[in-house]
Each structure stands twice: as structure tokens, then as C-alpha cells.
Write a protein that holds these residues in place. Structure first.
Motif, PDB file in Angstrom:
ATOM      1  N   ASP A  37      -8.158  -5.860   4.334  1.00 39.52           N
ATOM      2  CA  ASP A  37      -7.559  -6.634   3.250  1.00 39.52           C
ATOM      3  C   ASP A  37      -6.676  -7.750   3.796  1.00 39.52           C
ATOM      4  O   ASP A  37      -6.668  -8.862   3.267  1.00 39.52           O
ATOM      5  CB  ASP A  37      -6.741  -5.740   2.327  1.00 39.52           C
ATOM      6  CG  ASP A  37      -7.604  -4.873   1.432  1.00 39.52           C
ATOM      7  OD1 ASP A  37      -8.828  -5.096   1.358  1.00 39.52           O
ATOM      8  OD2 ASP A  37      -7.049  -3.953   0.799  1.00 39.52           O
ATOM      9  N   ASP A  75      -8.803  -0.073   5.820  1.00 44.65           N
ATOM     10  CA  ASP A  75      -8.876  -0.891   4.609  1.00 44.65           C
ATOM     11  C   ASP A  75      -7.709  -1.868   4.525  1.00 44.65           C
ATOM     12  O   ASP A  75      -7.873  -3.011   4.091  1.00 44.65           O
ATOM     13  CB  ASP A  75      -8.900  -0.009   3.357  1.00 44.65           C
ATOM     14  CG  ASP A  75     -10.232   0.684   3.160  1.00 44.65           C
ATOM     15  OD1 ASP A  75     -11.245   0.236   3.739  1.00 44.65           O
ATOM     16  OD2 ASP A  75     -10.261   1.697   2.430  1.00 44.65           O
ATOM     17  N   TYR A 116       0.797  -1.224   0.000  1.00 47.47           N
ATOM     18  CA  TYR A 116       0.000   0.000   0.000  1.00 47.47           C
ATOM     19  C   TYR A 116       0.833   1.280   0.000  1.00 47.47           C
ATOM     20  O   TYR A 116       0.262   2.362   0.042  1.00 47.47           O
ATOM     21  CB  TYR A 116      -0.952  -0.013   1.198  1.00 47.47           C
ATOM     22  CG  TYR A 116      -1.860  -1.209   1.154  1.00 47.47           C
ATOM     23  CD1 TYR A 116      -3.036  -1.187   0.421  1.00 47.47           C
ATOM     24  CD2 TYR A 116      -1.514  -2.393   1.805  1.00 47.47           C
ATOM     25  CE1 TYR A 116      -3.855  -2.287   0.340  1.00 47.47           C
ATOM     26  CE2 TYR A 116      -2.337  -3.503   1.731  1.00 47.47           C
ATOM     27  CZ  TYR A 116      -3.499  -3.449   1.003  1.00 47.47           C
ATOM     28  OH  TYR A 116      -4.308  -4.547   0.919  1.00 47.47           O
ATOM     29  N   ASP A 119      -3.376   5.904  -1.709  1.00 47.92           N
ATOM     30  CA  ASP A 119      -4.272   6.667  -0.844  1.00 47.92           C
ATOM     31  C   ASP A 119      -5.306   5.706  -0.258  1.00 47.92           C
ATOM     32  O   ASP A 119      -6.378   5.522  -0.827  1.00 47.92           O
ATOM     33  CB  ASP A 119      -4.956   7.780  -1.644  1.00 47.92           C
ATOM     34  CG  ASP A 119      -5.828   8.658  -0.763  1.00 47.92           C
ATOM     35  OD1 ASP A 119      -5.543   8.760   0.449  1.00 47.92           O
ATOM     36  OD2 ASP A 119      -6.800   9.224  -1.292  1.00 47.92           O
ATOM     37  N   THR A 120      -4.941   5.068   0.822  1.00 49.72           N
ATOM     38  CA  THR A 120      -5.836   4.099   1.453  1.00 49.72           C
ATOM     39  C   THR A 120      -5.759   4.244   2.965  1.00 49.72           C
ATOM     40  O   THR A 120      -4.761   4.716   3.500  1.00 49.72           O
ATOM     41  CB  THR A 120      -5.495   2.662   0.997  1.00 49.72           C
ATOM     42  OG1 THR A 120      -6.484   1.763   1.461  1.00 49.72           O
ATOM     43  CG2 THR A 120      -4.143   2.223   1.499  1.00 49.72           C
ATOM     44  N   THR A 121      -6.792   3.825   3.642  1.00 54.56           N
ATOM     45  CA  THR A 121      -6.837   3.953   5.098  1.00 54.56           C
ATOM     46  C   THR A 121      -6.274   2.706   5.763  1.00 54.56           C
ATOM     47  O   THR A 121      -6.267   1.621   5.169  1.00 54.56           O
ATOM     48  CB  THR A 121      -8.293   4.153   5.587  1.00 54.56           C
ATOM     49  OG1 THR A 121      -9.041   2.960   5.293  1.00 54.56           O
ATOM     50  CG2 THR A 121      -8.934   5.358   4.918  1.00 54.56           C
TER      51      THR A 121
END
Length: 129
Positions: free
Chosen positions: A103, A99, A90, A94-96
């Protein structure tokens, strides 16, 4: 279904994949042959009726949800405990963190999750020094 697809999980997967490849060559569509497709659907129906949705499996559902929830909350508080290889996926995206944790948990097997829960939350017995 077993006679057509194979006895083990690995045999079934290989036979399904090979059938899709062989059945799709030089065609504009991708799909299984009729025999393998019917066997796959038969096995799928059996698994849902007798394994996934059985009374025994459903009776364990609350425990499974609890384990997943506890691991999710653990990783929310301990992001650094997530495997570095997983976090690397990641980088620059742009990911939290929520998330990323979802995943990670979703990408594991049932057995792995149970062992992970055990290793994180169950105290290790006293060792002799």
C-alpha cells in the motif's frame, strides 16, 4: 483535448471534476458532459499510445520493477523505516506487513519512488569534516 480540458495536469483535473459536478446536478447518474468525456477519452488514448505503452516507456519497465522490488524487500527487513504516519493507518487492523508495504509503495508517485530508492541505496558522497 487540450483546448477543452486545459494545458496543465492541474487544469485538466479541475475541469474534469467541475464538469462531472455540473453535468450530474439534479440527475440520478454521475458523469461527464459529452464534450469533456470525448476529450478525456481522446487524451487517455493518446497517453496510452504515446507515453504509457511507448517503446521508450516499455524499455524502462524492467528497471522500474527492479526498484520497486528492492524497496519492497528493504521495507520487509526494515519495517521501522516506513513512515510512522503510514503505519498509524493500520493500527488495530488485521493486515500483514506485506500488505502495508504494498500500500505504501502503491500510494507514491514515480518521482518519489526514484528519489526514495536513491536515498536508501545510493551511497552519499564523502563529506568534508
Amino acid at each position: 483535448a487540450i483546448e477543452i480540458l486545459g494545458n496543465s495536469h492541474g487544469e485538466r483535473i479541475i475541469n474534469m471534476i467541475l464538469d462531472i459536478i455540473n453535468n450530474s446536478m439534479e440527475k440520478n447518474t454521475i458523469g461527464m458532459s459529452k464534450d469533456v468525456g470525448n476529450a478525456t477519452n481522446s487524451l487517455r488514448k493518446f497517453m496510452f499510445e504515446n507515453v504509457y505503452l511507448s517503446k521508450k516507456a516499455k524499455s524502462e519497465e524492467a528497471k522500474s520493477e527492479y526498484i520497486i522490488e528492492q524497496l519492497y524487500n528493504y521495507y520487509l527487513k526494515n519495517n521501522n523505516a516506513l513512515p510512522k504516519e503510514h503505519l498509524e493507518i493500520y493500527k488495530g487492523m488485521d493486515t500483514t506487513i506485506e500488505d502495508i508495504i504494498c500500500d505504501y509503495i502503491a500510494g507514491t508517485t514515480d518521482r518519489f519512488i526514484i528519489n526514495l530508492y536513491y536515498n536508501i541505496f545510493i551511497p552519499k558522497p564523502w563529506q568534508k569534516y
